[in-house]
Each structure stands twice: as structure tokens, then as C-alpha cells.
Scaffold this motif. Structure first.
Motif, PDB file in Angstrom:
ATOM      1  N   ARG A   1       4.266 -18.431   2.719  1.00 12.16           N
ATOM      2  CA  ARG A   1       4.670 -19.739   2.258  1.00 12.16           C
ATOM      3  C   ARG A   1       4.920 -19.642   0.757  1.00 12.16           C
ATOM      4  N   GLU A   2       5.624 -20.635   0.215  1.00 12.63           N
ATOM      5  CA  GLU A   2       5.998 -20.592  -1.199  1.00 12.63           C
ATOM      6  C   GLU A   2       4.976 -21.264  -2.110  1.00 12.63           C
ATOM      7  N   SER A   3       3.950 -21.908  -1.545  1.00 14.73           N
ATOM      8  CA  SER A   3       2.949 -22.579  -2.385  1.00 14.73           C
ATOM      9  C   SER A   3       1.584 -22.498  -1.738  1.00 14.73           C
ATOM     10  N   VAL A   4       0.554 -22.575  -2.581  1.00 12.40           N
ATOM     11  CA  VAL A   4      -0.822 -22.586  -2.074  1.00 12.40           C
ATOM     12  C   VAL A   4      -1.058 -23.830  -1.226  1.00 12.40           C
ATOM     13  N   THR A   5      -0.517 -24.960  -1.665  1.00 12.95           N
ATOM     14  CA  THR A   5      -0.692 -26.203  -0.908  1.00 12.95           C
ATOM     15  C   THR A   5      -0.180 -26.050   0.516  1.00 12.95           C
ATOM     16  N   ALA A   6       0.984 -25.424   0.678  1.00 12.78           N
ATOM     17  CA  ALA A   6       1.549 -25.221   2.017  1.00 12.78           C
ATOM     18  C   ALA A   6       0.676 -24.302   2.853  1.00 12.78           C
ATOM     19  N   ILE A   7       0.041 -23.320   2.225  1.00 10.71           N
ATOM     20  CA  ILE A   7      -0.857 -22.405   2.945  1.00 10.71           C
ATOM     21  C   ILE A   7      -2.071 -23.163   3.464  1.00 10.71           C
ATOM     22  N   VAL A   8      -2.704 -23.944   2.592  1.00 11.69           N
ATOM     23  CA  VAL A   8      -3.907 -24.688   2.988  1.00 11.69           C
ATOM     24  C   VAL A   8      -3.564 -25.696   4.087  1.00 11.69           C
ATOM     25  N   GLU A   9      -2.450 -26.360   3.953  1.00 13.97           N
ATOM     26  CA  GLU A   9      -2.037 -27.323   4.980  1.00 13.97           C
ATOM     27  C   GLU A   9      -1.811 -26.639   6.324  1.00 13.97           C
ATOM     28  N   ALA A  10      -1.168 -25.462   6.308  1.00 16.42           N
ATOM     29  CA  ALA A  10      -0.884 -24.745   7.554  1.00 16.42           C
ATOM     30  C   ALA A  10      -2.162 -24.319   8.254  1.00 16.42           C
ATOM     31  N   VAL A  11      -3.169 -23.888   7.494  1.00 16.18           N
ATOM     32  CA  VAL A  11      -4.443 -23.488   8.095  1.00 16.18           C
ATOM     33  C   VAL A  11      -5.207 -24.711   8.590  1.00 16.18           C
ATOM     34  N   ALA A  12      -5.215 -25.776   7.783  1.00 19.75           N
ATOM     35  CA  ALA A  12      -5.918 -27.003   8.191  1.00 19.75           C
ATOM     36  C   ALA A  12      -5.334 -27.579   9.474  1.00 19.75           C
ATOM     37  N   ASP A  13      -4.030 -27.419   9.660  1.00 17.66           N
ATOM     38  CA  ASP A  13      -3.368 -27.952  10.850  1.00 17.66           C
ATOM     39  C   ASP A  13      -3.477 -27.016  12.055  1.00 17.66           C
ATOM     40  N   GLY A  14      -4.129 -25.861  11.873  1.00 16.95           N
ATOM     41  CA  GLY A  14      -4.321 -24.933  12.978  1.00 16.95           C
ATOM     42  C   GLY A  14      -3.140 -24.038  13.275  1.00 16.95           C
ATOM     43  N   GLU A  15      -2.176 -23.982  12.354  1.00 14.92           N
ATOM     44  CA  GLU A  15      -0.984 -23.169  12.581  1.00 14.92           C
ATOM     45  C   GLU A  15      -1.294 -21.685  12.438  1.00 14.92           C
ATOM     46  N   PHE A  16      -2.293 -21.350  11.603  1.00 15.98           N
ATOM     47  CA  PHE A  16      -2.665 -19.962  11.374  1.00 15.98           C
ATOM     48  C   PHE A  16      -4.178 -19.804  11.485  1.00 15.98           C
ATOM     49  N   ASP A  17      -4.609 -18.585  11.873  1.00 16.07           N
ATOM     50  CA  ASP A  17      -6.037 -18.287  11.970  1.00 16.07           C
ATOM     51  C   ASP A  17      -6.679 -18.194  10.595  1.00 16.07           C
ATOM     52  N   ARG A  18      -5.934 -17.637   9.642  1.00 21.55           N
ATOM     53  CA  ARG A  18      -6.476 -17.408   8.313  1.00 21.55           C
ATOM     54  C   ARG A  18      -5.403 -17.663   7.262  1.00 21.55           C
ATOM     55  N   GLY A  19      -5.856 -18.058   6.084  1.00 22.35           N
ATOM     56  CA  GLY A  19      -5.004 -18.150   4.910  1.00 22.35           C
ATOM     57  C   GLY A  19      -5.675 -17.410   3.775  1.00 22.35           C
ATOM     58  N   VAL A  20      -4.901 -16.821   2.898  1.00 20.58           N
ATOM     59  CA  VAL A  20      -5.453 -16.113   1.738  1.00 20.58           C
ATOM     60  C   VAL A  20      -4.836 -16.719   0.491  1.00 20.58           C
ATOM     61  N   VAL A  21      -5.684 -17.278  -0.377  1.00 18.66           N
ATOM     62  CA  VAL A  21      -5.201 -17.992  -1.567  1.00 18.66           C
ATOM     63  C   VAL A  21      -5.939 -17.490  -2.805  1.00 18.66           C
ATOM     64  N   PRO A  22      -5.227 -17.313  -3.911  1.00 16.55           N
ATOM     65  CA  PRO A  22      -5.895 -16.933  -5.165  1.00 16.55           C
ATOM     66  C   PRO A  22      -6.665 -18.121  -5.717  1.00 16.55           C
ATOM     67  N   ILE A  23      -7.872 -17.868  -6.173  1.00  9.97           N
ATOM     68  CA  ILE A  23      -8.668 -18.990  -6.686  1.00  9.97           C
ATOM     69  C   ILE A  23      -9.104 -18.796  -8.136  1.00  9.97           C
ATOM     70  N   GLU A  24      -9.206 -17.539  -8.609  1.00  6.28           N
ATOM     71  CA  GLU A  24      -9.662 -17.344  -9.988  1.00  6.28           C
ATOM     72  C   GLU A  24      -9.228 -15.973 -10.486  1.00  6.28           C
ATOM     73  N   ASN A  25      -8.752 -15.932 -11.730  1.00  6.31           N
ATOM     74  CA  ASN A  25      -8.407 -14.684 -12.389  1.00  6.31           C
ATOM     75  C   ASN A  25      -9.318 -14.472 -13.592  1.00  6.31           C
ATOM     76  N   SER A  26      -9.672 -13.225 -13.831  1.00  4.99           N
ATOM     77  CA  SER A  26     -10.632 -12.933 -14.898  1.00  4.99           C
ATOM     78  C   SER A  26     -10.075 -13.188 -16.294  1.00  4.99           C
ATOM     79  N   ILE A  27      -8.753 -13.268 -16.434  1.00  2.00           N
ATOM     80  CA  ILE A  27      -8.144 -13.558 -17.733  1.00  2.00           C
ATOM     81  C   ILE A  27      -7.782 -15.033 -17.854  1.00  2.00           C
TER      82      ILE A  27
END
Length: 270
Positions: free
Chosen positions: A27-53
């Protein structure tokens, strides 16, 4: 296992997702990934949450506050940025905004006249550079060989060699687990008074639970109203964690506390 992450193929998120599933969509955005997982379209989503810099990825924090999902794993991976282009001569550097920020010192020193252009992902920047000789991209050095037509102009261009990113593996909300060495909560107290933040943190300090991250984001309801993201080093199965969260729920009785779940951490090098 069918996973979804930031695309197109070749992003750092894609590399992290490959540690979770062989079948990866984009997907082109994190929001779309979270929505797709919440709606049951995918088993898993992988999203970046924090960078050390550059710190937290705010789009991820906001998406996790807006949708019901479970956090089931954390992946930590080093980030190796390279400058990729068709030739050493270019006028634009295109990449994800986080990657541009992580290489700010290098770009200002070596290419002060280049225009910086933020695109949806590092892989999208690589595609752009492949199509346009005036554009350089920031990405993993392997991207040059994978897409062809590009050369590694410079390697290890991130401002700090310790650059690493945390990714959360998310699942539908009914897969939330209390087992794991780390846990995440989203808290909306729906209140604002002196000492509120201290009250939210004291239940953990009183029980010797280490908070690994505390972040506030605007709730969107009104100015000065915040949602808090809290990570801590304990599993929700532990008595002390259960007691701390119960006290937190009492404090936030006018709002809500969302338990994303407990999980373990995997370190992936590529």
C-alpha cells in the motif's frame, strides 16, 4: 501468511515484512495498511513506528489510535542508506521524508544545491531515479542491482552509523496477546489538568515497570487535547502490568485505554 506493507517492492518496510511472510502486498500509506489489517483483508501488516535518528513515525501513531488492531511482534533492523543514480550528475534527490531527514547532514555537505523531493517511499524514489537521469534516490544499496540502470554513488550516507528502525507487526484485533516481553498501549484520557501526565505514568513507576517510550499526539478533537502512546518492558500477563493498566483505566475513565498487546522483539539484518 499474507502480509501488507509500504510499497512498492524494495522498501525497507518490504525487507522487514519479508521476515514475517513470503506473500507480501503493498500500500502507499501506513494508514491504508492499518485499515486493511483492521478490516481483515490481510493476516499481518508491517509498519515503521520509530527511527533512532528521526524519532516516531507520526502517521503510524495516528493510524494506531484510529483503528482497532493488535501488535504481535516488533522487528528492529539497521538502516543502510545509499545514494543511487544513473550517473554522478543529478539535480534532485527523491526519497521518503524520513530517509531525507536521516541523511540531512550528508546532503547539505555534499549536494547543497540539489532539490530534495519527498515521495511516498524509498522504493518510489528509486523508481523515480530509474526513470529520470536528473534524479538520485536514497535507498538500500541492493536496490541498485535489483532494479538495474542505477549505480551506487555513495554508501552509508545516514547521519549516524547507528541508524535503526523499529517496525510493528500488526494483526486483526482478536489476535491480541498478553504474552511477550514488551507491551504497547494507546491512551486517550479526554481530560486536561495539572499533573495529568504524572498520574498516567505513576502506575508504572510504582510497580518498577520501565517505560521505553511515551509519546503524545493531538487527538483532533480540540486544541490542547492529546492521545498518549505508551510502550513498556513487561507483558500484559504479569500481575504488575495488569494492576498498572487497571489504574490507568481508572484515571482515563472519561476516555479510553486501548491495549495493542504484548509481543517479543526480533532483530533482522539484511
Amino acid at each position: 501468511m499474507h502480509a501488507v506493507t509500504l510499497g512498492p517492492a524494495g522498501t525497507y518496510s518490504h525487507r522487514a515484512a519479508s521476515a514475517v511472510a513470503d506473500d507480501v502486498d503493498f500500500r502507499e500509506s501506513v494508514t491504508a495498511i492499518v485499515e486493511a489489517v483492521a478490516d481483515g483483508e490481510f493476516d499481518r501488516g508491517v509498519v515503521p513506528i520509530e527511527n533512532s535518528i528521526e524519532g516516531s513515525v507520526t502517521e503510524t501513531l495516528d493510524a494506531l489510535a484510529d483503528r482497532e488492531v493488535a501488535a504481535v511482534q516488533e522487528i528492529v533492523t539497521p538502516i543502510q542508506h545509499a545514494l543511487l543514480a544513473q550517473s554522478p550528475e543529478f539535480s534532485v534527490v527523491a526519497s521518503h521524508s524520513q530517509a531525507l531527514a536521516q541523511c540531512r547532514d550528508f546532503l547539505e555537505s555534499e549536494y547543497p544545491d540539489a532539490d530534495l523531493e519527498a515521495v511516498a517511499s524509498t522504493a518510489r524514489g528509486v523508481e523515480y531515479a530509474r526513470e529520470n537521469p536528473d534524479v538520485a534516490a536514497i535507498g538500500h544499496p541492493a536496490n541498485a542491482e535489483e532494479v538495474g540502470d542505477l549505480h551506487v554513488v555513495a554508501e552509508e550516507i545516514q547521519d549516524r552509523t547507528s541508524n535503526a528502525t523499529r517496525f510493528l507487526v500488526i494483526a486483526p484485533a482478536d489476535e491480541r496477546s498478553d504474552a511477550g516481553g514488551k507491551s504497547s498501549l494507546v491512551v486517550y484520557p479526554n481530560a486536561n489538568y495539572p499533573g495529568l501526565l504524572l498520574e498516567l505514568l505513576e502506575p508504572f513507576a510504582d510497580r518498577d515497570i520501565n517505560l521505553t517510550r511515551v509519546e503524545s499526539r493531538p487527538s483532533g478533537e480540540r486544541l490542547g487535547d492529546y492521545v498518549f502512546h505508551i510502550d513498556f518492558s513487561a507483558g500484559l500477563y504479569e500481575d504488575r502490568a495488569q494492576a498498572a493498566v487497571a489504574e490507568l483505566e481508572d484515571i482515563a475513565e472519561n476516555g479510553w485505554v486501548r491495549r495493542l498487546g504484548s509481543y517479543d522483539t526480533e532483530h533482522v539484518v539484511y
